[in-house]
Design an enzyme around this catalytic site. Structure first.
Site, mmCIF file in Angstrom:
data_model
loop_
_atom_site.group_PDB
_atom_site.id
_atom_site.type_symbol
_atom_site.label_atom_id
_atom_site.label_comp_id
_atom_site.label_asym_id
_atom_site.label_seq_id
_atom_site.Cartn_x
_atom_site.Cartn_y
_atom_site.Cartn_z
ATOM 1 N N HIS A 196 0.852 -1.192 0.000
ATOM 2 C CA HIS A 196 0.000 0.000 0.000
ATOM 3 C C HIS A 196 0.885 1.238 0.000
ATOM 4 O O HIS A 196 1.940 1.254 0.631
ATOM 5 C CB HIS A 196 -0.903 0.024 1.243
ATOM 6 C CG HIS A 196 -2.075 0.938 1.097
ATOM 7 N ND1 HIS A 196 -1.970 2.285 1.331
ATOM 8 C CD2 HIS A 196 -3.342 0.706 0.705
ATOM 9 C CE1 HIS A 196 -3.152 2.854 1.107
ATOM 10 N NE2 HIS A 196 -3.999 1.925 0.715
ATOM 11 N N ASP A 212 -7.983 -5.148 -0.247
ATOM 12 C CA ASP A 212 -8.451 -6.025 -1.331
ATOM 13 C C ASP A 212 -8.102 -7.493 -1.119
ATOM 14 O O ASP A 212 -8.560 -8.357 -1.866
ATOM 15 C CB ASP A 212 -7.842 -5.553 -2.662
ATOM 16 C CG ASP A 212 -8.376 -4.187 -3.050
ATOM 17 O OD1 ASP A 212 -7.572 -3.294 -3.353
ATOM 18 O OD2 ASP A 212 -9.605 -4.007 -3.001
HETATM 19 C C1 SDX Z 1 -6.130 0.088 -3.086
HETATM 20 O O1 SDX Z 1 -4.222 4.499 -2.132
HETATM 21 C C2 SDX Z 1 -5.218 3.942 -1.546
HETATM 22 O O2 SDX Z 1 -5.655 4.343 -0.486
HETATM 23 C C3 SDX Z 1 -5.807 2.763 -2.292
HETATM 24 C C4 SDX Z 1 -6.862 1.946 -1.561
HETATM 25 C C5 SDX Z 1 -8.139 2.734 -1.321
HETATM 26 O O3 SDX Z 1 -8.869 2.403 -0.372
HETATM 27 O O4 SDX Z 1 -8.455 3.624 -2.162
HETATM 28 O O5 SDX Z 1 -6.356 1.511 -0.314
HETATM 29 C C6 SDX Z 1 -7.270 0.727 -2.374
HETATM 30 O O6 SDX Z 1 -5.882 0.426 -4.210
HETATM 31 C C7 SDX Z 1 -5.278 -0.911 -2.338
HETATM 32 C C8 SDX Z 1 -4.065 -1.418 -3.199
HETATM 33 C C9 SDX Z 1 -4.571 -2.500 -4.133
HETATM 34 N N1 SDX Z 1 -3.486 -2.903 -5.077
HETATM 35 C C10 SDX Z 1 -2.878 -4.097 -4.976
HETATM 36 O O7 SDX Z 1 -3.083 -4.909 -4.065
HETATM 37 C C11 SDX Z 1 -1.883 -4.375 -6.105
HETATM 38 C C12 SDX Z 1 -0.584 -4.932 -5.527
HETATM 39 N N2 SDX Z 1 0.079 -3.844 -4.787
HETATM 40 C C13 SDX Z 1 1.032 -3.058 -5.469
HETATM 41 O O8 SDX Z 1 0.983 -2.972 -6.847
HETATM 42 C C14 SDX Z 1 1.556 -1.839 -4.713
HETATM 43 O O9 SDX Z 1 1.819 -2.250 -3.434
HETATM 44 C C15 SDX Z 1 0.688 -0.591 -4.685
HETATM 45 C C16 SDX Z 1 0.280 -0.165 -6.039
HETATM 46 C C17 SDX Z 1 -0.525 -0.826 -3.850
HETATM 47 C C18 SDX Z 1 1.504 0.526 -4.027
HETATM 48 O O10 SDX Z 1 2.570 0.799 -4.869
HETATM 49 P P1 SDX Z 1 3.672 1.910 -4.516
HETATM 50 O O11 SDX Z 1 3.342 2.627 -3.270
HETATM 51 O O12 SDX Z 1 3.901 2.719 -5.756
HETATM 52 O O13 SDX Z 1 4.948 1.062 -4.177
HETATM 53 P P2 SDX Z 1 5.982 0.523 -5.237
HETATM 54 O O14 SDX Z 1 5.273 -0.046 -6.421
HETATM 55 O O15 SDX Z 1 7.000 1.599 -5.464
HETATM 56 O O16 SDX Z 1 6.643 -0.712 -4.435
HETATM 57 C C19 SDX Z 1 7.721 -0.505 -3.514
HETATM 58 C C20 SDX Z 1 8.504 -1.807 -3.546
HETATM 59 C C21 SDX Z 1 8.938 -2.210 -4.973
HETATM 60 O O17 SDX Z 1 10.082 -3.020 -4.843
HETATM 61 P P3 SDX Z 1 11.587 -2.312 -5.005
HETATM 62 O O18 SDX Z 1 11.562 -1.599 -6.357
HETATM 63 O O19 SDX Z 1 11.701 -1.354 -3.833
HETATM 64 O O20 SDX Z 1 12.531 -3.458 -4.954
HETATM 65 O O21 SDX Z 1 7.656 -2.890 -3.101
HETATM 66 C C22 SDX Z 1 7.472 -3.816 -4.188
HETATM 67 C C23 SDX Z 1 7.829 -3.080 -5.463
HETATM 68 O O22 SDX Z 1 8.242 -3.997 -6.474
HETATM 69 N N3 SDX Z 1 6.056 -4.205 -4.157
HETATM 70 C C24 SDX Z 1 5.598 -5.432 -4.368
HETATM 71 C C25 SDX Z 1 4.202 -5.362 -4.179
HETATM 72 N N4 SDX Z 1 3.869 -4.107 -3.869
HETATM 73 C C26 SDX Z 1 5.008 -3.393 -3.855
HETATM 74 N N5 SDX Z 1 6.223 -6.586 -4.704
HETATM 75 C C27 SDX Z 1 5.437 -7.680 -4.857
HETATM 76 N N6 SDX Z 1 4.071 -7.695 -4.676
HETATM 77 C C28 SDX Z 1 3.445 -6.547 -4.345
HETATM 78 N N7 SDX Z 1 2.110 -6.554 -4.186
#
Ligand code: SDX
Length: 428
Positions: free
Chosen positions: A307, A364
């Site tokens: 998140h 989710d």
């Molecule tokens: C919602 O914003 C809100 O409030 C949203 C929400 C709401 O109520 O409106 O809460 C609802 O959208 C919840 C999120 C639902 N999405 C998912 O579950 C999809 C999977 N999650 C990710 O794609 C990710 O965690 C996000 C999109 C939710 C957040 O992404 P960020 O903040 O841009 O973080 P990032 O992509 O920069 O990740 C940081 C690191 C990365 O690794 P490094 O480059 O540092 O090595 O964490 C890793 C990412 O690769 N990472 C994950 C991951 N989420 C982040 N690796 C594997 N699986 C994951 N799910």
């Protein structure tokens, strides 16, 4: 704590006020930055460090896993309130009195008819159309049948548009599901409560008596409350920026629905179940999928994990996990996918990759398991998210308009070609 931030560029110092919110959050007010520095701007892809507004609606503390709507904790609201009360609280700032709630409910019910010609628009979609695309289109089409809901500047005019969309949106959402199942379109029953009526519109069958199930309706009500608002998330920011051009409420909501559809945002609840089903079909090999999620060369992400704000447990995920166990137990449903989800979470929460990046289950991760137990098709999961988020979007749009926020128009740093003279095609 200093009230001033000082920026130094080429020996020149610039001071900017630091504002403090009611929960002691600090923000550097850079409204004067470009003017003071002769054009220097900031750059922050994804707005990870940038606040777009001051808001009094929802407070999140990502480190402590705190979520409050207008100061009330999500835990208390999920346990003690009903969805219509929470919608009123988010939009107008206070929990309604009995009289206010009664009037709100009555005003909404008076608007619950959707123009019959809207069915012709729905008819134009193939049954295979994703419900989020249909819902976004129908929400925008609603404008044509409610032109008075576009130019709403006074609170009274806004109230009229708000009760209209709160009334008609559940009808449109139910229609998107019934269209896929080739069921006649239902208008529900104004003698029922908001959530009961939604469930009846979704599930009533033309040839059998409809029986309400309290366990199901209570679970649905709680899920809608848990999704109702979440400060400046992607779809809410979309609603705000579209609304900032003074496009109407319905147009802003239609854009928000499209933003929510994405699998990185609200679309994750559908992607989680599809992921869990894939793991189940693959023999339940959670280790393989954890490895895929950690592999930088593999685009696979652990859907429902991570998140932007929560770097601790998403408080909603905790509540939904408990509710999933209760609902499945009460309904006597054994869903192996719940066990896979729990197993996956247990492994991930001990794995250095997830621990170091502070990746926890989000809203989710477990919600789809309850939706499934309630008989809601997977492709409708994000529509359920939109139904919950509707009052939050409305509240944020209303706050932005009442505060007369300027049109949203971010700047950029240009990295393209410098000036070059045009060449005739014969010279290229
Ligand atoms: C919602 O914003 C809100 O409030 C949203 C929400 C709401 O109520 O409106 O809460 C609802 O959208 C919840 C999120 C639902 N999405 C998912 O579950 C999809 C999977 N999650 C990710 O794609 C990710 O965690 C996000 C999109 C939710 C957040 O992404 P960020 O903040 O841009 O973080 P990032 O992509 O920069 O990740 C940081 C690191 C990365 O690794 P490094 O480059 O540092 O090595 O964490 C890793 C990412 O690769 N990472 C994950 C991951 N989420 C982040 N690796 C594997 N699986 C994951 N799910």
């Amino acid at each position: 704590m200093s009230k001033i931030a000082t920026l130094e560029i080429d020996g020149n110092k610039y001071e900017f006020p630091i504002i403090k919110g009611t929960e002691n959050e600090l923000g550097i007010d850079i409204k004067a930055l470009r003017g003071a520095t002769g054009g220097v701007t900031t750059i922050d892809p994804g707005y990870k460090n940038t606040g777009s507004c001051e808001s009094a609606i929802t407070f999140l503390d990502g480190e402590k896993g705190i979520l409050r709507y207008r100061g009330y904790s999500i835990e208390e609201l999920a346990e003690k309130a009903d969805f219509l009360e929470v919608a009123y609280l988010l939009i107008f700032g206070e929990l309604p009195t009995a009289a206010q709630l009664e009037k709100f409910d009555k005003d909404i019910k008076e608007e619950s008819h959707v123009d019959e010609d809207m069915k012709k628009i729905l008819d134009g979609f193939p049954k295979s159309a994703h419900p989020m695309g249909v819902l976004s289109s129908l929400t925008s089409a609603l404008i044509a049948f409610n032109p008075g809901s576009v130019d709403v500047d006074s609170e009274e005019e806004m109230y009229g548009a708000i009760v209209k969309i709160l009334a008609k949106f559940p009808v449109l959402a139910a229609w998107t599901m019934r269209k896929r199942k080739s069921l006649p379109l239902d208008y529900g029953d104004n003698s029922l409560g908001y959530v009961e009526n939604l469930h009846k519109m979704m599930f009533a069958r033309p040839n059998q008596a409809y029986e309400a199930n309290k366990i199901v309706n209570d679970a649905l009500d709680k899920l809608l409350i848990l999704h109702a608002d979440h400060e400046q998330n992607c779809s809410t920011s979309t609603v705000r920026i579209v609304g900032s051009s003074h496009a109407g409420l319905f147009a802003s909501l239609s854009a928000g629905i499209s933003a929510l559809w994405g699998p990185l945002h609200g679309g994750a609840n559908q992607a989680v179940i599809e992921m869990l089903e894939a793991i189940k079909a693959d023999g339940g090999d959670t280790a393989k999928y954890i490895a895929k999620a950690k592999d930088k060369n593999d685009p696979f992400r652990l859907m429902g994990f991570g998140h932007r704000v929560y770097k601790n447990f998403d408080p909603r995920a905790k509540i939904i996990k408990k509710s999933a166990e209760e609902v499945l137990g009460d309904l006597g449903i054994e869903d192996p996918v719940l066990d896979i989800a729990k197993g996956l979470a247990d492994v991930a929460l001990k794995d250095e990759y997830f621990v170091q990046r502070k990746l926890y289950p989000n809203v989710d991760f477990y919600s789809g398991i309850i939706y499934r137990a309630l008989g809601i098709p997977t492709e409708m999961f994000t529509v359920m998210f939109a139904l919950g988020r509707l009052p939050g979007w409305i509240a944020q749009w209303r706050e932005m308009r009442l505060r007369k926020e300027p049109i949203g128009r971010p700047r950029q740093i240009y990295i393209g070609e410098n000036y070059r003279a045009f060449k005739a095609v014969s010279e290229r």
